[in-house]
Design an enzyme around this catalytic site. Structure first.
Site, PDB file in Angstrom:
ATOM      1  N   LYS A  74       0.806  -1.225   0.000  1.00 61.07           N
ATOM      2  CA  LYS A  74       0.000   0.000   0.000  1.00 61.07           C
ATOM      3  C   LYS A  74       0.841   1.278   0.000  1.00 61.07           C
ATOM      4  CE  LYS A  74      -4.628  -1.242   1.163  1.00 61.07           C
ATOM      5  NZ  LYS A  74      -4.519  -2.636   1.618  1.00 61.07           N
ATOM      6  N   SER A 131      -8.242   1.371   9.365  1.00 58.36           N
ATOM      7  CA  SER A 131      -7.624   0.890  10.591  1.00 58.36           C
ATOM      8  C   SER A 131      -6.514  -0.078  10.229  1.00 58.36           C
ATOM      9  CB  SER A 131      -8.663   0.218  11.489  1.00 58.36           C
ATOM     10  OG  SER A 131      -9.403  -0.708  10.741  1.00 58.36           O
ATOM     11  N   GLU A 175      -9.946 -14.225  -3.273  1.00 58.41           N
ATOM     12  CA  GLU A 175     -10.660 -13.665  -2.125  1.00 58.41           C
ATOM     13  C   GLU A 175     -10.911 -14.731  -1.079  1.00 58.41           C
ATOM     14  OE1 GLU A 175     -14.188 -12.020  -4.207  1.00 58.41           O
ATOM     15  OE2 GLU A 175     -13.650 -10.216  -3.080  1.00 58.41           O
ATOM     16  N   GLY A 227     -15.793 -13.698   1.976  1.00 60.53           N
ATOM     17  CA  GLY A 227     -15.843 -12.288   1.549  1.00 60.53           C
ATOM     18  C   GLY A 227     -15.659 -12.161   0.060  1.00 60.53           C
ATOM     19  N   ASP A 241     -17.060 -10.599  -2.444  1.00 62.75           N
ATOM     20  CA  ASP A 241     -17.788  -9.524  -3.123  1.00 62.75           C
ATOM     21  C   ASP A 241     -17.278  -9.269  -4.541  1.00 62.75           C
ATOM     22  OD1 ASP A 241     -15.680  -8.716  -1.195  1.00 62.75           O
ATOM     23  OD2 ASP A 241     -15.819  -6.786  -2.195  1.00 62.75           O
ATOM     24  N   SER A 244       1.181  -9.937  -0.357  1.00 65.15           N
ATOM     25  CA  SER A 244       0.816  -8.512  -0.317  1.00 65.15           C
ATOM     26  C   SER A 244       1.279  -7.762   0.922  1.00 65.15           C
ATOM     27  CB  SER A 244      -0.695  -8.366  -0.472  1.00 65.15           C
ATOM     28  OG  SER A 244      -1.357  -9.041   0.583  1.00 65.15           O
TER      29      SER A 244
END
Ligand SMILES: *Cc1c(COP(=O)(O)O)cnc(C)c1O
Length: 320
Positions: free
Chosen positions: A54, A79, A205, A209, A211, A305
């Site tokens: 990130k 968070s 995923e 979860g 989505d 990641s």
């Protein structure tokens, strides 16, 4: 034309982060290759600054701001790793960062974010929404709000990870990328398809979860309830219009793995490869182990990641 992000944007991002973000190493493991029946190349974003990819997207976004915009600062709500990424990028670029976090966020994460010099604004989940607080703060101060994935500069920054991987190891048959809101996946897919035409990019995923998988199949945004999974970086409830359009254009398939498979993959990464990877960071590894038929004899890229594991929690998972 791609909806908003092109390979040229990823090249520009690579130039902006050069010498600031780590060019993370690529790991290989004979034991893993024997187990999975493929030739795997692990891109170690767990060894990136602040412990996750990130930093790439956050730094790329803030580096593009004008001196005027920099003075007015940046606001983010998170968070997790995005908070620390924005805090560190802000510190390096002289952009005051304010991070909106829930009052019940783990104190270590609040401390880490403050440690990078950001102002932390705590809010009560029951009473307020973080989006509203961030929007209000940004309006008062004229700052920009930097979302964790729904932004072209964030996506372009994340794509530099796959660019570096393929530049280093050459063309690949597959690239497996974990997926929360699909910023990392869409950026990596754009880079991978440009540098290794014919590559199949697979998003991964947690089962609970999925989505992005549901949205991919329905070809429209499908929202789910807050997922109950140990992969806390993938607890998003929906992709954005931008990330979904990029995923539909560049990604071959989205697969899921169970939390039990994640723990097995983490155990392999820690024990055999000495890689400290957080649960979300092990998603792609788990999926490769789950698809032996597809990857047999192939050259496979895997993005690890992030490595910001909560050690007591992970020890419990691995001991169980
Ligand atoms: C944020 C994050 C993800 C998910 O990234 P998206 O761009 O939201 O898909 C995966 N792994 C780690 C370690 C993260 O911090």
């Amino acid at each position: 034309m791609s909806a908003g992000v092109t390979y040229a944007d990823i090249e520009a991002a690579a130039a902006r982060i050069e010498g600031v973000a780590h060019r993370t190493p690529v790991a290989t493991s004979t034991q893993f290759d024997e187990l999975a029946g493929c030739q795997a190349y692990f891109k170690c974003e767990n060894l990136q600054r602040m412990g996750a990819f990130k930093f790439r997207g956050a730094y790329n976004s803030l580096a593009k701001l004008t001196p005027e915009q920099r003075k007015k600062g940046v606001v983010a709500f998170s968070s997790g790793n995005h908070a620390q990424a924005v805090a560190l990028a802000g510190k390096l670029l002289g952009v005051p960062a304010t991070i909106v976090m829930p009052k019940d966020a783990p104190s270590v994460k609040v401390a880490a974010t403050r440690g990078y010099g950001a102002e932390v604004m705590l809010y009560d989940r029951a009473e307020e929404s973080r989006e509203k607080i961030a929007a209000r703060l940004a309006a008062e101060r004229g700052s920009m709000v930097l979302p964790p994935f729904d932004h072209p500069d964030v996506i372009a920054g994340q794509g530099t990870s796959a660019k570096e991987l393929i530049e280093e190891v050459g063309a690949l048959d597959y690239l497996f990328v974990c997926t929360g809101g699909a910023g990392l996946l869409s950026g990596c897919a754009i880079a991978a398809r440009h540098l290794s035409p014919g590559i199949k990019v697979i998003g991964v995923e947690p089962e609970a979860g999925n989505d992005v998988q549901q949205s991919f199949r329905a070809k429209k945004i499908v929202s789910i309830g807050v997922p109950d999974t140990i992969a806390d970086g993938a607890r998003t409830q929906a992709p954005s219009a931008l990330t979904l359009s990029l995923v539909l254009e560049h990604v071959h398939d989205i697969v899921t793995v169970s939390d039990a498979q994640l723990v097995d993959a983490m155990r392999f990464l820690w024990e055999r490869m000495k890689m400290i990877v957080e649960p979300t960071g092990a998603l792609a590894t788990a999926a490769v182990l789950d698809h032996p038929g597809d990857v047999r004899g192939k050259r496979v890229g895997i993005i690890l990641s992030g490595g910001n594991a909560d050690l007591p929690a992970v020890s419990k998972l691995l001991a169980a």
